[in-house]
Motif scaffolding. Structure first.
Motif, PDB file in Angstrom:
ATOM      1  N   GLU A 210      42.915  40.453  53.883  1.00 17.59           N
ATOM      2  CA  GLU A 210      42.426  39.396  52.937  1.00 17.59           C
ATOM      3  C   GLU A 210      41.213  38.995  53.409  1.00 17.59           C
ATOM      4  OE1 GLU A 210      44.201  38.840  50.262  1.00 17.59           O
ATOM      5  OE2 GLU A 210      46.033  39.684  50.727  1.00 17.59           O
TER       6      GLU A 210
ATOM      7  N   TRP B 154      37.464  40.501  52.425  1.00 18.33           N
ATOM      8  CA  TRP B 154      37.103  39.996  51.395  1.00 18.33           C
ATOM      9  C   TRP B 154      36.117  38.597  51.280  1.00 18.33           C
ATOM     10  CZ3 TRP B 154      36.852  43.658  47.222  1.00 18.33           C
ATOM     11  CH2 TRP B 154      38.084  44.609  47.499  1.00 18.33           C
TER      12      TRP B 154
ATOM     13  N   SER C 151      45.937  43.003  49.294  1.00 13.65           N
ATOM     14  CA  SER C 151      44.804  43.458  49.678  1.00 13.65           C
ATOM     15  C   SER C 151      45.216  44.930  50.537  1.00 13.65           C
ATOM     16  CB  SER C 151      43.792  42.795  50.487  1.00 13.65           C
ATOM     17  OG  SER C 151      43.121  41.902  49.699  1.00 13.65           O
TER      18      SER C 151
END
Length: 275
Positions: free
Chosen positions: A86, A89, A112
């Protein structure tokens, strides 16, 4: 050391290198609108984004070794059960002008790890040949192979597509006194036209094609004339040494070596035609 394809520095990619087409400063409005048509949390859209954007945006100067390094970095992250996908991003810290992703995307990327697992699978499929070529040994390693393991004069029967030879010559012998007008280099490929005498007063012509070259060494000044060939079948790939003319030497490690356009004729038939 592997160098960056655009910058004069070592190539050290991270996971953000894979998704750089989705995260960028001052994203062009046309690209923003285009990407906003897709939902990265939808399985079908996710697959499309991976194959048509993640794996299609790399610079032409990035070669198979850059791709291998990218896959190694991704594989290493997926092998770590505690890796936080995660966070990949998230905007860069203290970079207030950094656009996180297209404006039409959801606020969060679900699962993810699944996104990057799909990315690795697609990369191994689409970059299959490049990743195989990256595993080929170096020229230095090939030169260290003992002479007894480097193959025989019957090298034509060790290349890909031996049917091209057998369709014309049904003999278990390879001509070794071949001549060439010289090699032709094109990108990561090398080709030579060869011609020479065979057994039983016959004559042959063929094209030798070397593709997927991972390492190449060329020396000498005269590239035409008699060619002596040494071919070693690796697992995978080939190590090829060509001694041409007076002083030319070509050595390479390549993914495939094949023959094509094989032609044969009897010497007496050629003589009668000339009369």
């Amino acid at each position: 050391m592997l160098r960056h394809p655009l910058l004069n520095q070592p190539y050290q990619p991270d996971l953000r290198s894979w998704i750089g087409c989705f995260i960028g400063y001052d994203m062009p409005p046309a690209l923003d609108a285009e990407l906003s048509r897709y939902d990265p949390n939808d399985p079908d859209d996710r697959e499309h984004l991976i194959r048509h954007y993640c794996l299609a945006h790399f610079n032409d100067r990035e070669n198979f070794r850059h791709r291998q390094r990218l896959v190694e970095v991704l594989q290493g992250a997926l092998d770590d059960p505690d890796f936080d996908f995660e966070e990949v991003w998230e905007p860069v810290e203290d970079d207030y002008d950094y656009d996180q992703w297209p404006t039409g995307w959801p606020a969060q990327i679900d699962d993810s790890r699944d996104f990057f697992q799909r990315l690795l699978l697609a990369a191994r499929q689409l970059w299959h040949d490049d990743l195989i070529r990256a595993r080929l040994p170096s020229l230095a390693e090939c030169r260290a192979i003992p002479a007894r393991d480097r193959g025989s004069r019957d090298w034509l029967f060790s290349v890909d597509n031996p049917q091209a030879w057998k369709a014309v010559f049904d003999v278990a012998a390879t001509p070794y006194d071949l001549h060439t007008p010289g090699p032709q280099f094109q990108g990561e490929q090398l080709s030579l036209q060869l011609a020479g005498p065979m057994l039983r007063q016959s004559h042959c012509r063929l094209d030798l094609k070397i593709q997927g070259i991972s390492e190449l060494h060329v020396s000498g000044t005269r590239f035409d004339g008699r060619m002596r060939t040494q071919l070693t079948h690796l697992q995978p790939g080939y190590y090829l040494r060509l001694d041409i003319g007076f002083d030319c030497v070509i050595e390479c490690v390549a993914q495939s070596v094949s023959i094509a356009n094989v032609q044969g004729s009897r010497e007496e038939e050629r003589h009668e035609q000339q009369l």
